[in-house]
Scaffold this active site. Structure first.
Site, PDB file in Angstrom:
ATOM      1  N   HIS A 108      35.422  17.405 -30.441  1.00 36.23           N
ATOM      2  CA  HIS A 108      36.586  18.298 -30.497  1.00 36.23           C
ATOM      3  C   HIS A 108      37.340  18.144 -31.815  1.00 36.23           C
ATOM      4  O   HIS A 108      38.579  18.186 -31.851  1.00 36.23           O
ATOM      5  CB  HIS A 108      37.505  18.035 -29.305  1.00 36.23           C
ATOM      6  CG  HIS A 108      36.881  18.417 -27.991  1.00 36.23           C
ATOM      7  ND1 HIS A 108      36.897  19.710 -27.498  1.00 36.23           N
ATOM      8  CD2 HIS A 108      36.193  17.677 -27.080  1.00 36.23           C
ATOM      9  CE1 HIS A 108      36.264  19.747 -26.340  1.00 36.23           C
ATOM     10  NE2 HIS A 108      35.829  18.533 -26.057  1.00 36.23           N
ATOM     11  N   ARG A 129      42.317  18.893 -25.751  1.00 35.66           N
ATOM     12  CA  ARG A 129      42.905  19.987 -24.975  1.00 35.66           C
ATOM     13  C   ARG A 129      43.614  21.027 -25.843  1.00 35.66           C
ATOM     14  O   ARG A 129      44.090  22.033 -25.351  1.00 35.66           O
ATOM     15  CB  ARG A 129      43.864  19.422 -23.918  1.00 35.66           C
ATOM     16  CG  ARG A 129      43.144  18.506 -22.910  1.00 35.66           C
ATOM     17  CD  ARG A 129      44.050  18.068 -21.787  1.00 35.66           C
ATOM     18  NE  ARG A 129      44.441  19.188 -20.936  1.00 35.66           N
ATOM     19  CZ  ARG A 129      45.253  19.071 -19.879  1.00 35.66           C
ATOM     20  NH1 ARG A 129      45.749  17.879 -19.559  1.00 35.66           N
ATOM     21  NH2 ARG A 129      45.568  20.123 -19.156  1.00 35.66           N
ATOM     22  N   PRO A 145      51.298  11.509 -25.953  1.00 36.76           N
ATOM     23  CA  PRO A 145      51.815  10.411 -26.771  1.00 36.76           C
ATOM     24  C   PRO A 145      53.319  10.527 -26.970  1.00 36.76           C
ATOM     25  O   PRO A 145      53.841  11.606 -27.253  1.00 36.76           O
ATOM     26  CB  PRO A 145      51.065  10.590 -28.099  1.00 36.76           C
ATOM     27  CG  PRO A 145      49.811  11.316 -27.736  1.00 36.76           C
ATOM     28  CD  PRO A 145      50.200  12.235 -26.623  1.00 36.76           C
ATOM     29  N   GLU A 146      54.009   9.417 -26.792  1.00 35.28           N
ATOM     30  CA  GLU A 146      55.448   9.374 -26.982  1.00 35.28           C
ATOM     31  C   GLU A 146      55.751   8.623 -28.274  1.00 35.28           C
ATOM     32  O   GLU A 146      54.843   8.318 -29.053  1.00 35.28           O
ATOM     33  CB  GLU A 146      56.110   8.749 -25.754  1.00 35.28           C
ATOM     34  CG  GLU A 146      55.827   9.544 -24.475  1.00 35.28           C
ATOM     35  CD  GLU A 146      56.434   8.947 -23.219  1.00 35.28           C
ATOM     36  OE1 GLU A 146      57.455   8.232 -23.318  1.00 35.28           O
ATOM     37  OE2 GLU A 146      55.904   9.195 -22.121  1.00 35.28           O
ATOM     38  N   ARG A 149      57.541  17.178 -14.615  1.00 32.60           N
ATOM     39  CA  ARG A 149      56.750  15.951 -14.735  1.00 32.60           C
ATOM     40  C   ARG A 149      56.838  15.145 -13.444  1.00 32.60           C
ATOM     41  O   ARG A 149      57.874  15.138 -12.769  1.00 32.60           O
ATOM     42  CB  ARG A 149      57.245  15.076 -15.902  1.00 32.60           C
ATOM     43  CG  ARG A 149      57.338  15.781 -17.242  1.00 32.60           C
ATOM     44  CD  ARG A 149      56.019  16.371 -17.710  1.00 32.60           C
ATOM     45  NE  ARG A 149      54.986  15.348 -17.842  1.00 32.60           N
ATOM     46  CZ  ARG A 149      54.836  14.591 -18.939  1.00 32.60           C
ATOM     47  NH1 ARG A 149      55.664  14.719 -19.955  1.00 32.60           N
ATOM     48  NH2 ARG A 149      53.861  13.718 -18.997  1.00 32.60           N
ATOM     49  N   LYS A 200      58.585  12.495 -32.051  1.00 34.39           N
ATOM     50  CA  LYS A 200      57.172  12.483 -31.692  1.00 34.39           C
ATOM     51  C   LYS A 200      56.319  13.222 -32.723  1.00 34.39           C
ATOM     52  O   LYS A 200      55.137  13.493 -32.472  1.00 34.39           O
ATOM     53  CB  LYS A 200      56.967  13.129 -30.321  1.00 34.39           C
ATOM     54  CG  LYS A 200      57.685  12.420 -29.173  1.00 34.39           C
ATOM     55  CD  LYS A 200      57.448  13.160 -27.864  1.00 34.39           C
ATOM     56  CE  LYS A 200      58.267  12.573 -26.723  1.00 34.39           C
ATOM     57  NZ  LYS A 200      58.044  13.317 -25.461  1.00 34.39           N
TER      58      LYS A 200
END
Length: 290
Positions: free
Chosen positions: A111, A130, A2-3, A280, A69
């Protein structure tokens, strides 16, 4: 990951849904407990689990804001201010529900790592598939130095001059422009998705060195980044994979992306290419971007 637009979308829903509510109990998953026992820090960082679990109860959420962020939960307990800082990592998500069973998607429900029971009976839940996200309970922002190094918010007047001056520094001038604009100390909140889009819209090759771009063009690029970020905020963010808002809903910006993840250029039709920049994958058009 997420940005800025995705985090902004979460904050805009978290603030009214959680402000004014008081935490009465905190539970963490067995995964977090095992991580701490092994001397690692999964999600809950900077404090022992005992301190995290015992200090949060009786804290009232006064407001929720965004910085780059990061999500800032502004807390108060016995007249003292505290700050819970959350980074979503790659797959973090917050949910405000009456019961943990109300977390809609099974992959998020499976999770859940932090559950905060509220005085009114509801729950504030953090899920992370994750486990690259983090929660830090601080007294103030100054307690975690990396927060102080973030660039001004891109929508602030000072941000563009900060970008121009930082890009001139020897440590940045010869770096690929995409690496430069993804650096949170230079521009806050612009990650791979929106850097890809802004560079495509400006016809700039992502590997071009920052020093090989004129100041005039850098200023135009910065304005393009701001416009792309705002467009995504208005669209509820990009739900490329695991981003969800607090109601488990997806954004729609991914339907408007012109270059990120594309096989063909929307302008000339040529096959796109990709390369690694700052770890990236950078997708670009070899004809349109120079």
């Amino acid at each position: 990951m997420p940005e800025l637009p995705e985090v902004e979308g979460v904050v805009r829903e978290l603030a009214p849904a959680s402000s004014g509510r008081t935490i009465v109990e905190v539970e963490v998953s067995s995964v977090i407990k095992q991580s701490k026992e092994l001397g690692k820090e999964a999600i809950v960082k900077g404090k022992t689990l005992d301190d995290f679990i015992t200090e949060l109860p009786a804290m009232t959420i006064k407001n929720v804001t965004r910085r780059s962020k990061y999500i800032y939960f502004h807390l108060e307990k016995e007249g003292q201010s505290h700050l819970l800082v959350s980074h979503l990592g790659m797959t973090g998500a917050w949910f405000v529900v009456d019961s943990p069973d109300e977390v809609k998607e099974k992959r998020f429900r499976d999770h859940i790592h932090v559950v905060m029971k509220m005085q009114d009976g509801g729950f504030l839940i953090y899920s992370d598939i994750r486990r690259f996200g983090e929660l830090r309970l601080l007294n103030k922002e100054d307690d975690y130095t990396p927060l102080l190094k973030m660039a001004p918010e891109p929508f602030e007047q000072a941000a563009i001059e900060h970008f121009i001056e930082m890009a001139k520094l020897p440590k940045y001038a010869r770096k690929p422009i995409k690496e430069v604009i993804m650096d949170g100390q230079i521009i806050s909140g612009c990650g791979n998705i929106y850097a890809t889009e802004a560079l495509f819209r400006m016809n700039i090759h992502p590997a071009r060195a920052a020093e090989r771009i004129s100041e005039e063009r850098k200023r135009a690029l910065f304005q393009e980044i701001v416009m792309v970020l705002q467009e995504s905020i208005d669209a509820g963010g990009s739900s490329i994979s695991d981003y969800r808002n607090i109601n488990g809903e997806a954004g729609t910006m991914q339907t408007r992306l012109q270059m990120y993840g594309k096989k063909h250029c929307k302008t000339c039709g040529r096959d796109t290419k990709s390369m690694k920049i700052a770890g990236r994958t950078s997708v670009y058009c070899p004809k349109c971007q120079r």
